[in-house]
Design an enzyme around this catalytic site. Structure first.
Site, PDB file in Angstrom:
ATOM      1  N   ARG A  16      -0.635   3.323   2.341  1.00 21.62           N
ATOM      2  CA  ARG A  16      -0.601   2.270   1.367  1.00 21.62           C
ATOM      3  C   ARG A  16      -0.610   0.688   1.994  1.00 21.62           C
ATOM      4  O   ARG A  16      -0.796  -0.092   1.343  1.00 21.62           O
ATOM      5  CB  ARG A  16       0.378   2.214   0.050  1.00 21.62           C
ATOM      6  CG  ARG A  16      -0.204   3.469  -0.716  1.00 21.62           C
ATOM      7  CD  ARG A  16       0.915   3.834  -1.833  1.00 21.62           C
ATOM      8  NE  ARG A  16       1.907   4.812  -0.985  1.00 21.62           N
ATOM      9  CZ  ARG A  16       2.780   5.261  -1.738  1.00 21.62           C
ATOM     10  NH1 ARG A  16       3.126   4.928  -2.963  1.00 21.62           N
ATOM     11  NH2 ARG A  16       3.912   5.775  -0.840  1.00 21.62           N
ATOM     12  N   LYS A  23       4.540   1.979   9.118  1.00 26.09           N
ATOM     13  CA  LYS A  23       4.964   1.150   7.856  1.00 26.09           C
ATOM     14  C   LYS A  23       6.385   0.819   8.411  1.00 26.09           C
ATOM     15  O   LYS A  23       6.744  -0.364   8.340  1.00 26.09           O
ATOM     16  CB  LYS A  23       5.062   2.148   6.703  1.00 26.09           C
ATOM     17  CG  LYS A  23       6.054   1.449   5.469  1.00 26.09           C
ATOM     18  CD  LYS A  23       5.757   1.947   4.331  1.00 26.09           C
ATOM     19  CE  LYS A  23       6.355   3.445   4.152  1.00 26.09           C
ATOM     20  NZ  LYS A  23       6.222   3.819   2.697  1.00 26.09           N
ATOM     21  N   GLY A  82       4.930  15.617   4.575  1.00 23.48           N
ATOM     22  CA  GLY A  82       5.915  15.259   3.428  1.00 23.48           C
ATOM     23  C   GLY A  82       7.146  15.210   3.608  1.00 23.48           C
ATOM     24  O   GLY A  82       7.707  15.235   4.817  1.00 23.48           O
ATOM     25  N   ASN A 165      13.051   7.921  -8.974  1.00 28.00           N
ATOM     26  CA  ASN A 165      13.817   8.105  -8.000  1.00 28.00           C
ATOM     27  C   ASN A 165      13.737   7.019  -6.963  1.00 28.00           C
ATOM     28  O   ASN A 165      12.709   6.668  -6.412  1.00 28.00           O
ATOM     29  CB  ASN A 165      13.114   9.356  -7.178  1.00 28.00           C
ATOM     30  CG  ASN A 165      13.614   9.872  -5.919  1.00 28.00           C
ATOM     31  OD1 ASN A 165      14.725   9.525  -5.608  1.00 28.00           O
ATOM     32  ND2 ASN A 165      12.924  10.473  -5.173  1.00 28.00           N
ATOM     33  N   ASN A 360       0.724 -28.821  31.808  1.00 30.80           N
ATOM     34  CA  ASN A 360       1.418 -27.611  32.627  1.00 30.80           C
ATOM     35  C   ASN A 360       0.526 -26.705  32.969  1.00 30.80           C
ATOM     36  O   ASN A 360       0.828 -25.692  33.671  1.00 30.80           O
ATOM     37  CB  ASN A 360       2.414 -27.204  31.646  1.00 30.80           C
ATOM     38  CG  ASN A 360       1.892 -26.746  30.638  1.00 30.80           C
ATOM     39  OD1 ASN A 360       0.798 -26.998  29.884  1.00 30.80           O
ATOM     40  ND2 ASN A 360       2.783 -25.769  29.625  1.00 30.80           N
ATOM     41  N   SER A 379       4.646 -44.743  26.607  1.00 30.83           N
ATOM     42  CA  SER A 379       3.500 -44.062  25.657  1.00 30.83           C
ATOM     43  C   SER A 379       2.208 -43.744  26.115  1.00 30.83           C
ATOM     44  O   SER A 379       1.688 -44.352  27.249  1.00 30.83           O
ATOM     45  CB  SER A 379       3.137 -44.983  24.327  1.00 30.83           C
ATOM     46  OG  SER A 379       4.287 -45.304  23.871  1.00 30.83           O
TER      47      SER A 379
HETATM   48  C1  UD1 Z   1       9.235   8.902  -2.296  1.00 28.66           C
HETATM   49  C2  UD1 Z   1       9.760   9.970  -3.508  1.00 28.66           C
HETATM   50  C3  UD1 Z   1       9.627   9.545  -4.453  1.00 28.66           C
HETATM   51  C4  UD1 Z   1      10.644   8.220  -4.455  1.00 28.66           C
HETATM   52  C5  UD1 Z   1      10.129   7.174  -3.485  1.00 28.66           C
HETATM   53  C6  UD1 Z   1      11.096   5.990  -3.409  1.00 28.66           C
HETATM   54  C7  UD1 Z   1       9.124  12.343  -2.309  1.00 28.66           C
HETATM   55  C8  UD1 Z   1       8.139  13.565  -2.448  1.00 28.66           C
HETATM   56  N1  UD1 Z   1       8.999  11.331  -3.197  1.00 28.66           N
HETATM   57  O1  UD1 Z   1       7.851   8.673  -2.636  1.00 28.66           O
HETATM   58  O2  UD1 Z   1      10.112  10.312  -5.502  1.00 28.66           O
HETATM   59  O3  UD1 Z   1      10.284   7.574  -5.735  1.00 28.66           O
HETATM   60  O4  UD1 Z   1      10.171   7.808  -2.135  1.00 28.66           O
HETATM   61  O5  UD1 Z   1      10.718   5.343  -2.571  1.00 28.66           O
HETATM   62  O6  UD1 Z   1      10.040  12.206  -1.351  1.00 28.66           O
HETATM   63  N2  UD1 Z   1       8.037  10.398   5.468  1.00 28.66           N
HETATM   64  C9  UD1 Z   1       8.375  11.031   6.631  1.00 28.66           C
HETATM   65  N3  UD1 Z   1       7.359  12.204   6.852  1.00 28.66           N
HETATM   66  C10 UD1 Z   1       6.349  12.432   5.783  1.00 28.66           C
HETATM   67  C11 UD1 Z   1       6.084  11.462   4.942  1.00 28.66           C
HETATM   68  C12 UD1 Z   1       7.150  10.641   4.749  1.00 28.66           C
HETATM   69  O7  UD1 Z   1       9.266  10.972   7.422  1.00 28.66           O
HETATM   70  O8  UD1 Z   1       5.572  13.408   6.305  1.00 28.66           O
HETATM   71  C13 UD1 Z   1       9.056   9.181   5.396  1.00 28.66           C
HETATM   72  C14 UD1 Z   1       8.163   7.930   5.360  1.00 28.66           C
HETATM   73  O9  UD1 Z   1       8.036   7.427   6.628  1.00 28.66           O
HETATM   74  C15 UD1 Z   1       9.018   7.108   4.424  1.00 28.66           C
HETATM   75  C16 UD1 Z   1       9.730   7.963   3.580  1.00 28.66           C
HETATM   76  O10 UD1 Z   1       9.518   9.185   4.070  1.00 28.66           O
HETATM   77  O11 UD1 Z   1       9.928   6.228   5.064  1.00 28.66           O
HETATM   78  C17 UD1 Z   1       9.282   8.116   2.012  1.00 28.66           C
HETATM   79  O12 UD1 Z   1       7.917   8.523   2.183  1.00 28.66           O
HETATM   80  P1  UD1 Z   1       6.620   7.686   1.345  1.00 28.66           P
HETATM   81  O13 UD1 Z   1       5.412   8.165   1.522  1.00 28.66           O
HETATM   82  O14 UD1 Z   1       6.892   6.283   1.209  1.00 28.66           O
HETATM   83  O15 UD1 Z   1       7.206   8.183  -0.068  1.00 28.66           O
HETATM   84  P2  UD1 Z   1       7.044   7.723  -1.706  1.00 28.66           P
HETATM   85  O16 UD1 Z   1       5.537   8.124  -1.994  1.00 28.66           O
HETATM   86  O17 UD1 Z   1       7.373   6.396  -1.636  1.00 28.66           O
HETATM   87 MG    MG Z   2       7.901   4.938  -0.237  1.00 27.68          MG
END
Ligand code: UD1
Ligand code: MG
Length: 432
Positions: A16, A23, A82, A165, A360, A379
């Site tokens: 996103r 990110k 995830g 969350n 320079n 100047s």
């Molecule tokens: C996540 C939560 C959501 C919460 C939100 C808060 C889950 C499934 N959802 O969603 O409930 O409201 O954060 O900000 O956890 N990451 C990994 N590996 C991956 C995917 C993500 O390390 O495969 C890391 C990302 O780098 C990031 C963090 O996990 O720093 C959160 O990932 P992101 O995709 O931003 O989750 P959200 O959709 O925001």
């Molecule tokens: Mg997030």
């Protein structure tokens, strides 16, 4: 606090953000988001791990620039994508594990304190939002959390829940060890969600407490819009810290100061200034709309509308409007108007007149200019480098100095003799 391990999830793509850069490497106040989280984490734990996958080499290299005592854990993001997948290879040392999303740059050690004060098998951060879109919704019954449902998986009733969350959890280590291997990816995103641990634990009768937190510290950054609003909060913190330490700021909300900047002694900063990198400002005034990048300013006044570029040292010096200084040392100098001083050393008592340019660059290489003590540079002079101007020299206005050296005590002058062509004006334009 040594019964706590911290795991920071930083392996996601962050699609996103619409960027080629990971990110967590996007900057807030001049440092990557992840840097801010690691810095705060190290205040509360000596076992801090970062989960990496997407652009892992860049993420590891960036963090190693600043910290030496961090563990990196690789996620198999192909087979186990995830936030739950990210936890698969984690083996924390301590009995409690604080899991932080890597996209929460506003978190502070103080704000994390609540997780240690609340006793439960899982504590999870929530906040209440009028517009909860983008966040996972948290179902709370009788003061305990029943489950979290991601926006993409939620039904209309769940979408209307305003408890969200925030993305930080404290788990007993054995809870993670039991439930992470049991996660599946039967959901809208075909990902392994860390948040699914909650429902499984609840069904087994574990105690899951919500911890109400504020968005100011727990805000997640998913887009460039979020990045900009997190920056507003971080900037306010940085400015307030320096004002509390005695720095005067006019219209502080217009001033941008990066996290590595330091002020000492009596300083004031006027509106619209930008001060970046590891700049040090000591007993100095930075006047409005000036930019100072990675430079040291001591006992000086700079601006308005001055640009001090990286690796400059400005001491006991007056820099006026439209003066650009780059990689130069100026001690006891006056450069009041419209100048470019690059790759130079300028010594005490020297005056740089309006419109003076150090040339320079010859299109291939950069060269140095050395200007001694008590030099008067008239100047609109061009000082073609490499050049050394010795002490007590006068450079006449409009001179182009190409000599390589100007000897002590001399006047350098290069001008064509002025001529007067009588009546030329009328010949050219005709009589009015
Ligand atoms: C996540 C939560 C959501 C919460 C939100 C808060 C889950 C499934 N959802 O969603 O409930 O409201 O954060 O900000 O956890 N990451 C990994 N590996 C991956 C995917 C993500 O390390 O495969 C890391 C990302 O780098 C990031 C963090 O996990 O720093 C959160 O990932 P992101 O995709 O931003 O989750 P959200 O959709 O925001
Ligand atoms: Mg997030």
């Amino acid at each position: 606090m040594n019964n706590i391990s911290i795991v920071i999830l930083a392996a996601g793509k962050g699609s996103r953000m619409k960027s080629n850069k990971a990110k967590v490497l996007h900057n807030i106040s001049g440092k990557p988001m992840l840097y801010h989280i690691v810095k705060e984490s190290l205040h509360i734990s000596d076992d801090v791990s970062i989960v990496v996958a997407h652009q892992k080499d860049a993420v590891i290299a960036e963090i190693k620039k600043h910290f030496s005592n961090i563990n990196f854990i690789e996620q198999d993001d192909i087979n186990f994508p995830g936030t739950g997948g990210a936890m698969k290879n984690v083996t924390p040392k301590n009995s409690h594990v604080l899991v932080l999303n890597g996209d929460m740059p506003l978190i502070t050690a103080e704000a994390l304190q609540g997780f240690q004060d609340t006793r439960a098998d899982i504590v999870l951060s929530i906040f209440d939002l009028k517009d909860p879109s983008g966040y996972g919704r948290v179902k709370i019954e009788k003061d305990e959390v029943s489950y979290i449902v991601e926006q993409k998986d939620a039904n209309v009733y769940e979408l209307a829940i305003t408890h969200v969350n925030a993305g930080i959890y404290s788990f007993k280590k054995e809870v993670l060890e039991k439930y992470i291997p049991l996660l599946n990816n039967n959901n809208a995103q075909n990902e392994y969600y860390l948040t699914d641990v909650i429902k499984m634990a609840k069904d087994d009768g574990l105690v899951i407490k919500p911890l109400l937190v504020d968005e100011e510290h727990f805000k997640g950054v998913n887009s460039k819009v979020d990045l900009a609003s997190a920056e507003v909060i971080m900037q306010e913190r940085i400015r307030n810290r320096w004002m509390t330490n005695g720095v005067i700021m006019n219209l502080p909300h217009t001033i941008y100061i990066e996290e590595g900047v330091k002020f000492e002694g009596e300083c004031s900063v006027e509106n619209n200034c930008r001060i970046t990198g590891n700049s040090v400002i000591k007993n100095s005034i930075v006047k409005s709309s000036s930019v100072i990048e990675d430079s040291t300013i001591i006992d000086s006044d700079v601006g308005p509308l001055a640009h001090i570029r990286p690796a400059s040292h400005v001491e006991g010096t007056h820099i006026g409007n439209f003066v650009e200084v780059k990689k130069s040392t100026l001690k006891g100098v006056k450069a009041g108007h419209l100048s470019y001083i690059g790759d130079s050393e300028v010594d005490e008592g020297t005056n740089i007149g309006a419109g003076v340019i150090t040339c320079n660059y010859d299109g291939v290489k950069k060269y140095k200019t050395k200007i001694g003590k008590n030099v008067f540079v008239g100047s609109d002079s061009q000082l073609v480098a490499p050049l050394e101007i010795e002490d007590d020299v006068m450079i006449a206005a409009g001179t182009t100095v190409t000599s390589g050296k100007v000897p002590k005590g001399s006047l350098a002058i290069s001008r064509t003799k002025i001529r007067f062509l009588e009546g030329f004006y009328y010949k050219f334009f005709g009589k009015k």
